[in-house]
Design a protein around this motif. Structure first.
Motif, PDB file in Angstrom:
ATOM      1  N   LYS A   1       0.837  -1.207   0.000  1.00 39.99           N
ATOM      2  CA  LYS A   1       0.000   0.000   0.000  1.00 39.99           C
ATOM      3  C   LYS A   1       0.872   1.258   0.000  1.00 39.99           C
ATOM      4  O   LYS A   1       0.589   2.219  -0.721  1.00 39.99           O
ATOM      5  N   ASP A   2       1.948   1.250   0.779  1.00 40.43           N
ATOM      6  CA  ASP A   2       2.870   2.390   0.804  1.00 40.43           C
ATOM      7  C   ASP A   2       3.524   2.597  -0.559  1.00 40.43           C
ATOM      8  O   ASP A   2       3.673   3.732  -1.022  1.00 40.43           O
ATOM      9  N   GLN A   3       3.924   1.509  -1.204  1.00 37.71           N
ATOM     10  CA  GLN A   3       4.561   1.601  -2.516  1.00 37.71           C
ATOM     11  C   GLN A   3       3.595   2.167  -3.552  1.00 37.71           C
ATOM     12  O   GLN A   3       3.965   3.038  -4.348  1.00 37.71           O
ATOM     13  N   LEU A   4       2.363   1.684  -3.546  1.00 36.17           N
ATOM     14  CA  LEU A   4       1.372   2.167  -4.508  1.00 36.17           C
ATOM     15  C   LEU A   4       1.041   3.637  -4.276  1.00 36.17           C
ATOM     16  O   LEU A   4       0.880   4.402  -5.239  1.00 36.17           O
TER      17      LEU A   4
ATOM     18  N   GLN B   1       9.743   8.395   0.837  1.00 36.50           N
ATOM     19  CA  GLN B   1      10.623   7.922   1.909  1.00 36.50           C
ATOM     20  C   GLN B   1       9.947   6.868   2.770  1.00 36.50           C
ATOM     21  O   GLN B   1      10.586   5.894   3.180  1.00 36.50           O
ATOM     22  N   LYS B   2       8.660   7.046   3.036  1.00 38.66           N
ATOM     23  CA  LYS B   2       7.927   6.057   3.823  1.00 38.66           C
ATOM     24  C   LYS B   2       7.898   4.720   3.092  1.00 38.66           C
ATOM     25  O   LYS B   2       8.112   3.666   3.697  1.00 38.66           O
ATOM     26  N   ALA B   3       7.665   4.764   1.773  1.00 37.76           N
ATOM     27  CA  ALA B   3       7.649   3.537   0.983  1.00 37.76           C
ATOM     28  C   ALA B   3       9.025   2.886   0.974  1.00 37.76           C
ATOM     29  O   ALA B   3       9.146   1.658   1.099  1.00 37.76           O
ATOM     30  N   GLU B   4      10.064   3.688   0.846  1.00 30.37           N
ATOM     31  CA  GLU B   4      11.422   3.153   0.830  1.00 30.37           C
ATOM     32  C   GLU B   4      11.780   2.506   2.158  1.00 30.37           C
ATOM     33  O   GLU B   4      12.343   1.407   2.205  1.00 30.37           O
TER      34      GLU B   4
END
Length: 96
Positions: free
Chosen positions: A40-43, A68-71
């Motif tokens: 979900k973070d990546q999308l 940054q959160k997704a990473e």
């Protein structure tokens, strides 16, 4: 709320927004929920990037925070995977 604080509070919120007590959750379900959060973070980060490129989002800070959160969530997931594999290999080395 991230997965760690959900576990520390004694509850986890699944992808379908139902809450379950941590003591009733098996390890597989916990991993599946964590990977769903990472996905979900990546999308969301990808969506924010696209909106920024189209000029729909003018605040670069929000785009960078999502990225940054997704990473970080992906890096954390990879580290957890590595630790699980190390533990599995260690268990397999134990002679009975």
């Amino acid at each position: 709320m991230d997965l760690i604080s959900k576990v520390q509070s004694g509850n986890i919120i699944k992808a379908d927004n139902t809450t379950k007590n941590v003591s009733n959750v098996d390890f597989k379900e916990l991993l599946v929920n964590a990977l769903e959060e990472v996905n979900k973070d990546q999308l969301y980060a990808e969506e924010m990037d696209q909106k920024f490129m189209l000029g729909e989002v003018s605040n670069i800070h929000d785009v960078m925070i999502a990225s940054q959160k997704a990473e970080l969530s992906l890096s954390f997931a990879v580290e957890v995977r590595n630790k699980v594999l190390e533990a599995y290999k260690e268990i397999m080395r134990i002679q009975m």
